[in-house]
Each structure stands twice: as structure tokens, then as C-alpha cells.
Design a protein around this motif. Sequence first.
Motif, short mmCIF file in Angstrom:
data_model
loop_
_atom_site.label_atom_id
_atom_site.label_comp_id
_atom_site.label_asym_id
_atom_site.label_seq_id
_atom_site.Cartn_x
_atom_site.Cartn_y
_atom_site.Cartn_z
N UNK A 114 1.00 0.11 13.03
CA UNK A 114 0.93 -0.72 11.82
C UNK A 114 2.35 -1.05 11.36
N UNK A 115 2.50 -2.24 10.85
CA UNK A 115 3.85 -2.59 10.35
C UNK A 115 4.20 -1.74 9.13
N UNK A 116 5.44 -1.32 9.09
CA UNK A 116 5.85 -0.50 7.94
C UNK A 116 6.18 -1.42 6.77
N UNK A 117 5.89 -1.00 5.58
CA UNK A 117 6.11 -1.82 4.39
C UNK A 117 7.26 -1.29 3.60
#
Length: 88
Positions: free
Chosen positions: A85-88
Motif C-alpha cells: 500500500x502506498x504510504x501516506x
Amino acid sequence: MRVWLAILLAWAMLQALPAAAGPWRELRAAEGRPDRLDRGSPRERRMDRPERFERQERPQRLSDEERRGLHRDLDKARREIYKPRPER
């Protein structure tokens, strides 16, 4: 003395059982069922059965190209499901 008489009577009854089995053999033969002694050897009985591990051809099998395409699609789906998952 009575004990010996009972033992002798029991022994005589047990010896008479095989003689009494004769009519049952004839009954089984009349029904068309083979007697235990008339069935033949286990090897002869196995000759009639198909091989246990013999593979039967299945017309619904995938060809090599279809199988490769399926694995390609499965690998693509796994990458999409388990991608980080893309990190925010």
C-alpha cells in the motif's frame, strides 16, 4: 462327572457344525453367488479390475497455452492483491 459330560456334548456339537453347513453351500450356489472357495485366487480377481493409478484421458483438460495464460492471469491477480500500500 457332569462337567465331563457337558464338555463331551459341547465338543460333539462343535464337530457337527461343518456337516450342517452343507445345505447352506447348496443354497448359495442356487442363488448364483460364488462360494468362498470357488472365487479363484486374488491375482485372478485383480485381472478383471482396471489399474488403480491408470490415468484416464479427460477431454476438458487445458492445453499448455491455456495453462500458461491461466498462470499468467493468476500471477497478475496475486500481484494486485498483495502489492504494498502506498504510504501516506
